[in-house]
Design a protein around this motif. Structure first.
Motif, PDB file in Angstrom:
ATOM      1  N   LEU A 282       1.361   5.365  -0.247  1.00 21.14           N
ATOM      2  CA  LEU A 282       1.644   3.938  -0.428  1.00 21.14           C
ATOM      3  C   LEU A 282       3.154   3.696  -0.511  1.00 21.14           C
ATOM      4  N   SER A 283       3.854   4.598  -1.176  1.00 23.80           N
ATOM      5  CA  SER A 283       5.315   4.452  -1.251  1.00 23.80           C
ATOM      6  C   SER A 283       5.935   4.483   0.137  1.00 23.80           C
ATOM      7  N   VAL A 284       5.437   5.373   0.965  1.00 19.96           N
ATOM      8  CA  VAL A 284       5.951   5.446   2.335  1.00 19.96           C
ATOM      9  C   VAL A 284       5.675   4.130   3.057  1.00 19.96           C
ATOM     10  N   ALA A 285       4.431   3.679   3.000  1.00 16.90           N
ATOM     11  CA  ALA A 285       4.047   2.485   3.754  1.00 16.90           C
ATOM     12  C   ALA A 285       4.773   1.231   3.269  1.00 16.90           C
ATOM     13  N   ARG A 286       5.009   1.171   1.961  1.00 15.86           N
ATOM     14  CA  ARG A 286       5.667  -0.021   1.408  1.00 15.86           C
ATOM     15  C   ARG A 286       7.144  -0.083   1.754  1.00 15.86           C
ATOM     16  N   PHE A 287       7.681   1.048   2.169  1.00  9.94           N
ATOM     17  CA  PHE A 287       9.067   1.027   2.657  1.00  9.94           C
ATOM     18  C   PHE A 287       9.141   0.163   3.917  1.00  9.94           C
ATOM     19  N   TYR A 288       8.083   0.228   4.715  1.00  9.73           N
ATOM     20  CA  TYR A 288       8.103  -0.454   6.011  1.00  9.73           C
ATOM     21  C   TYR A 288       7.437  -1.830   5.980  1.00  9.73           C
ATOM     22  N   LEU A 289       6.374  -1.953   5.185  1.00  7.69           N
ATOM     23  CA  LEU A 289       5.523  -3.146   5.285  1.00  7.69           C
ATOM     24  C   LEU A 289       5.258  -3.769   3.922  1.00  7.69           C
ATOM     25  N   ASP A 290       4.768  -5.006   3.949  1.00  6.83           N
ATOM     26  CA  ASP A 290       4.405  -5.662   2.691  1.00  6.83           C
ATOM     27  C   ASP A 290       3.211  -4.942   2.056  1.00  6.83           C
ATOM     28  N   HIS A 291       2.941  -5.240   0.790  1.00  8.62           N
ATOM     29  CA  HIS A 291       1.944  -4.472   0.045  1.00  8.62           C
ATOM     30  C   HIS A 291       0.556  -4.463   0.664  1.00  8.62           C
ATOM     31  N   SER A 292       0.093  -5.630   1.136  1.00  6.22           N
ATOM     32  CA  SER A 292      -1.285  -5.625   1.618  1.00  6.22           C
ATOM     33  C   SER A 292      -1.391  -4.907   2.963  1.00  6.22           C
ATOM     34  N   SER A 293      -0.398  -5.070   3.830  1.00  7.68           N
ATOM     35  CA  SER A 293      -0.412  -4.302   5.086  1.00  7.68           C
ATOM     36  C   SER A 293      -0.295  -2.813   4.793  1.00  7.68           C
ATOM     37  N   ALA A 294       0.510  -2.485   3.800  1.00  8.19           N
ATOM     38  CA  ALA A 294       0.705  -1.073   3.453  1.00  8.19           C
ATOM     39  C   ALA A 294      -0.616  -0.446   3.007  1.00  8.19           C
ATOM     40  N   GLU A 295      -1.350  -1.187   2.189  1.00  9.19           N
ATOM     41  CA  GLU A 295      -2.641  -0.674   1.720  1.00  9.19           C
ATOM     42  C   GLU A 295      -3.604  -0.458   2.889  1.00  9.19           C
ATOM     43  N   GLU A 296      -3.594  -1.425   3.787  1.00  6.95           N
ATOM     44  CA  GLU A 296      -4.457  -1.332   4.960  1.00  6.95           C
ATOM     45  C   GLU A 296      -4.117  -0.089   5.799  1.00  6.95           C
ATOM     46  N   ILE A 297      -2.817   0.131   5.989  1.00  2.80           N
ATOM     47  CA  ILE A 297      -2.381   1.288   6.775  1.00  2.80           C
ATOM     48  C   ILE A 297      -2.826   2.595   6.115  1.00  2.80           C
TER      49      ILE A 297
END
Ligand SMILES: [Zn+2]
Lengths: 206, 86
Positions: free
Chosen positions: A37-52
């Motif tokens: 999640l930390s990786v994904a949140r670097f790039y995207l907003d929280h809900s998109s990050a969770e989805e990814i």
């Protein structure tokens, strides 16, 4: 070098994942998702990050069969997340905008005079050990608040480097930033935590 | 000569052992002479430990539950119908 990270328990976990063992997936999701999640949140907003991150796990169910363990499981998972995020950004023509220009937080930079000496030096020593300080619930709540208020880029760098103990080189690869930019992110985030703890110690307020 | 501000700028690099020999020496010399910077570096170190201790103890419970549910669903879908390869 990642080989050293490859412990026996990780090898066992990978075997279980390859067999599709649901308990193994539960454990892996719990252990590995926070950093993903930390990786994904670097790039995207929280809900998109969770989805990814969800999508990545679904991909992993098949992809794990081809995982050879040349890198550690953690690094492998993080690369999958980062690549997906980069693709998402690319297809929507967005970029991660981060300011790497200043190495000092303004609030700290203001505490020096024109000759570069302290004008407002740190008054108190954080004399107590980290563990003792953490036993105070209020400080923990305050840390929560300030960590979530950090710019995402700083928080991701901080989490991956400190909390999940990635090597600098890996963090740079996963977040697609230079070594010197990683240093700026880390230092800025640490200063914010320092400023927060200082205020907390002096005033008891968050 | 390294001033307090300059030291504050590279304090994290010093803590992580990322400075070259010459820079490292100038930080050490400054710290010997400057109480304020000693306090600053010590407090920055404590802040890092605090952050580490805190973040490992506070996972994102709701988010993790949702991820877990999705993975469980995908796993059972795969087991029940091997045909629908995605
Ligand atoms: Zn000084």
């Amino acid at each position: 070098m990642d080989k050293a990270v490859h412990t026996e328990s990780e090898a066992a976990l990978i075997d279980d994942l390859k067999r599709g063992d649901s308990l193994a997936y539960r454990k892996a999701v719990r252990d590995y998702s926070p950093a993903m999640l930390s990786v994904a949140r670097f790039y995207l907003d929280h809900s998109s990050a969770e989805e990814i991150v969800q999508d990545c796990w679904v991909t992993v169910i098949d992809a794990i069969q081809k995982f050879e363990g040349r890198s550690g499981l953690k690094t492998w998972l993080h690369r999958i997340v980062a690549n997906r995020c980069k693709n998402t950004l690319r297809s929507s023509n967005r970029e991660v905008a981060t300011d790497f220009s200043e190495s000092l937080e303004p609030e700290l930079a203001n505490r020096f005079n024109s000759t570069g000496r302290w004008d407002l030096p740190p008054k108190l020593k954080f004399h107590e050990s980290a563990d003792t300080l953490m036993e105070k619930g209020a400080l923990s709540d305050c840390l929560d608040k300030h960590l979530s208020a950090l710019p995402e880029s700083q928080r991701s760098a901080l989490m991956l480097y400190e909390a999940h103990q990635h090597k600098s080189e890996d963090v740079c690869n996963i977040l697609d930033i230079s070594a010197s930019n990683l240093r700026v992110l880390l230092h800025r985030a640490r200063q914010r935590i320092f400023l927060m703890v200082e205020t907390f110690q002096e005033s008891g307020e968050c | 000569m390294l001033m307090c501000r300059g030291l504050a700028e590279i304090a994290s690099d010093y803590i992580d052992g990322e400075l070259n020999g010459r820079q490292n020496l100038s930080v050490k010399l400054h710290l010997m002479m400057c109480r304020h910077c000693r306090t600053f570096v010590g407090n920055l170190r404590t802040s890092i430990h605090l952050m580490k201790a805190h973040s490992s103890a506070h996972p994102d419970a709701d988010v993790l539950r949702r991820i877990d549910a999705r993975v469980t669903e995908a796993l059972s879908a795969k087991k029940s119908g091997k045909s629908n390869d995605e």
